[in-house]
Design a protein around this motif. Structure first.
Motif, PDB file in Angstrom:
ATOM      1  N   MET A 145      -1.013  47.414 -86.115  1.00  0.00           N
ATOM      2  CA  MET A 145      -1.311  46.345 -85.210  1.00  0.00           C
ATOM      3  C   MET A 145      -0.035  45.611 -84.793  1.00  0.00           C
ATOM      4  O   MET A 145       0.093  45.206 -83.645  1.00  0.00           O
ATOM      5  N   ILE A 146       0.898  45.440 -85.725  1.00  0.00           N
ATOM      6  CA  ILE A 146       2.158  44.763 -85.406  1.00  0.00           C
ATOM      7  C   ILE A 146       2.891  45.503 -84.297  1.00  0.00           C
ATOM      8  O   ILE A 146       3.411  44.886 -83.366  1.00  0.00           O
ATOM      9  N   ALA A 147       2.911  46.825 -84.370  1.00  0.00           N
ATOM     10  CA  ALA A 147       3.594  47.623 -83.345  1.00  0.00           C
ATOM     11  C   ALA A 147       2.983  47.368 -81.968  1.00  0.00           C
ATOM     12  O   ALA A 147       3.714  47.310 -80.966  1.00  0.00           O
ATOM     13  N   GLN A 148       1.677  47.193 -81.892  1.00  0.00           N
ATOM     14  CA  GLN A 148       1.031  46.902 -80.608  1.00  0.00           C
ATOM     15  C   GLN A 148       1.555  45.590 -80.021  1.00  0.00           C
ATOM     16  O   GLN A 148       1.839  45.503 -78.834  1.00  0.00           O
ATOM     17  N   TYR A 149       1.683  44.575 -80.863  1.00  0.00           N
ATOM     18  CA  TYR A 149       2.143  43.267 -80.399  1.00  0.00           C
ATOM     19  C   TYR A 149       3.634  43.266 -80.065  1.00  0.00           C
ATOM     20  O   TYR A 149       4.092  42.457 -79.270  1.00  0.00           O
ATOM     21  N   GLU A 150       4.403  44.146 -80.674  1.00  0.00           N
ATOM     22  CA  GLU A 150       5.846  44.202 -80.425  1.00  0.00           C
ATOM     23  C   GLU A 150       6.224  45.167 -79.312  1.00  0.00           C
ATOM     24  O   GLU A 150       7.387  45.259 -78.936  1.00  0.00           O
ATOM     25  N   ASP A 151       5.269  45.886 -78.763  1.00  0.00           N
ATOM     26  CA  ASP A 151       5.517  46.852 -77.699  1.00  0.00           C
ATOM     27  C   ASP A 151       6.076  46.147 -76.457  1.00  0.00           C
ATOM     28  O   ASP A 151       5.601  45.078 -76.077  1.00  0.00           O
ATOM     29  N   ASP A 152       7.112  46.732 -75.844  1.00  0.00           N
ATOM     30  CA  ASP A 152       7.711  46.162 -74.639  1.00  0.00           C
ATOM     31  C   ASP A 152       6.714  46.056 -73.495  1.00  0.00           C
ATOM     32  O   ASP A 152       6.835  45.190 -72.630  1.00  0.00           O
ATOM     33  N   GLU A 153       5.743  46.929 -73.465  1.00  0.00           N
ATOM     34  CA  GLU A 153       4.698  46.896 -72.430  1.00  0.00           C
ATOM     35  C   GLU A 153       3.397  46.413 -73.063  1.00  0.00           C
ATOM     36  O   GLU A 153       2.447  47.171 -73.256  1.00  0.00           O
ATOM     37  N   LEU A 154       3.379  45.124 -73.372  1.00  0.00           N
ATOM     38  CA  LEU A 154       2.254  44.509 -74.073  1.00  0.00           C
ATOM     39  C   LEU A 154       0.958  44.633 -73.270  1.00  0.00           C
ATOM     40  O   LEU A 154       0.896  44.262 -72.099  1.00  0.00           O
ATOM     41  N   ASP A 155      -0.048  45.165 -73.899  1.00  0.00           N
ATOM     42  CA  ASP A 155      -1.369  45.261 -73.293  1.00  0.00           C
ATOM     43  C   ASP A 155      -1.857  43.844 -73.000  1.00  0.00           C
ATOM     44  O   ASP A 155      -1.841  42.983 -73.885  1.00  0.00           O
ATOM     45  N   PRO A 211     -13.024  37.614 -88.907  1.00  0.00           N
ATOM     46  CA  PRO A 211     -11.584  37.345 -88.813  1.00  0.00           C
ATOM     47  C   PRO A 211     -11.100  37.486 -87.366  1.00  0.00           C
ATOM     48  O   PRO A 211     -11.646  38.264 -86.587  1.00  0.00           O
ATOM     49  N   ILE A 212     -10.090  36.696 -87.019  1.00  0.00           N
ATOM     50  CA  ILE A 212      -9.518  36.693 -85.674  1.00  0.00           C
ATOM     51  C   ILE A 212      -8.007  36.830 -85.782  1.00  0.00           C
ATOM     52  O   ILE A 212      -7.383  36.216 -86.648  1.00  0.00           O
ATOM     53  N   VAL A 213      -7.414  37.636 -84.906  1.00  0.00           N
ATOM     54  CA  VAL A 213      -5.962  37.776 -84.842  1.00  0.00           C
ATOM     55  C   VAL A 213      -5.492  37.348 -83.454  1.00  0.00           C
ATOM     56  O   VAL A 213      -6.250  37.364 -82.492  1.00  0.00           O
ATOM     57  N   ALA A 214      -4.226  36.948 -83.388  1.00  0.00           N
ATOM     58  CA  ALA A 214      -3.623  36.556 -82.115  1.00  0.00           C
ATOM     59  C   ALA A 214      -2.128  36.819 -82.187  1.00  0.00           C
ATOM     60  O   ALA A 214      -1.588  37.139 -83.254  1.00  0.00           O
ATOM     61  N   ASP A 215      -1.462  36.650 -81.072  1.00  0.00           N
ATOM     62  CA  ASP A 215      -0.039  36.944 -80.967  1.00  0.00           C
ATOM     63  C   ASP A 215       0.814  35.769 -81.435  1.00  0.00           C
ATOM     64  O   ASP A 215       1.392  35.039 -80.639  1.00  0.00           O
ATOM     65  N   PHE A 216       0.830  35.564 -82.747  1.00  0.00           N
ATOM     66  CA  PHE A 216       1.742  34.596 -83.336  1.00  0.00           C
ATOM     67  C   PHE A 216       2.213  35.165 -84.665  1.00  0.00           C
ATOM     68  O   PHE A 216       1.565  36.023 -85.251  1.00  0.00           O
TER      69      PHE A 216
END
Length: 155
Positions: free
Chosen positions: A1-11, A46-51
């Protein structure tokens, strides 16, 4: 999941909070049933977000499924979670909101009981990096070594 948030082309779907475990088969449900003595798995939200850090977990309950009242649950939580690492918080309403980032940078956990006499929310917030695996490891090490439980923790 971390890799998704760190991707240069963020979904674009990752720019807002996301609930996960929506299949209600989250890996911690068996543990929750075992530790609490429940006869059925609770709803776990549970909830996740970009922080960077912070976590909030909510378990909704219906009063009709319980033997006690919301006041009974609050009293039990206040007695059980008196700190210093895990503490019950009575007044956590932040203008009708509850921030997952409130304990970011700490190794503690805050637990509260919200809702009303019919629909009850058990809510925990903590830093998933602190009270998560690393903070828990330090806490366990302290217990094994006979050290003060809070040694090396930021509370």
């Amino acid at each position: 999941m971390i890799a998704q948030y760190e991707d240069d082309e963020l979904d674009p779907l990752l720019t807002g909070p996301r609930q996960y475990g929506i299949t209600q088969e989250h890996k911690h449900l068996k543990e929750m049933v075992h530790v609490t003595g429940l006869t059925a798995k609770p709803v776990f939200c549970p909830i996740v977000a970009d922080f960077y850090s912070g976590m909030e977990v909510t378990v909704p309950l219906f009063a009709e499924d319980l033997r006690g009242t919301v006041s009974d649950i609050r009293a039990a939580y206040a007695a059980k979670y008196a700190g210093p690492i895990v503490r019950y918080a009575e007044n956590t309403d932040e203008g009708g909101f509850y921030s997952a980032a409130a304990l970011s940078g700490t190794d503690g956990m805050e637990i509260t009981v919200a809702g009303n006499d019919d629909r009850i929310l058990l809510v925990a917030r903590y830093d998933n990096l602190g009270k998560g695996a690393s903070g828990a490891a330090v806490e366990c090490l302290n217990l094994v070594l006979g050290a003060e439980e809070t040694t090396g923790l930021e509370l």
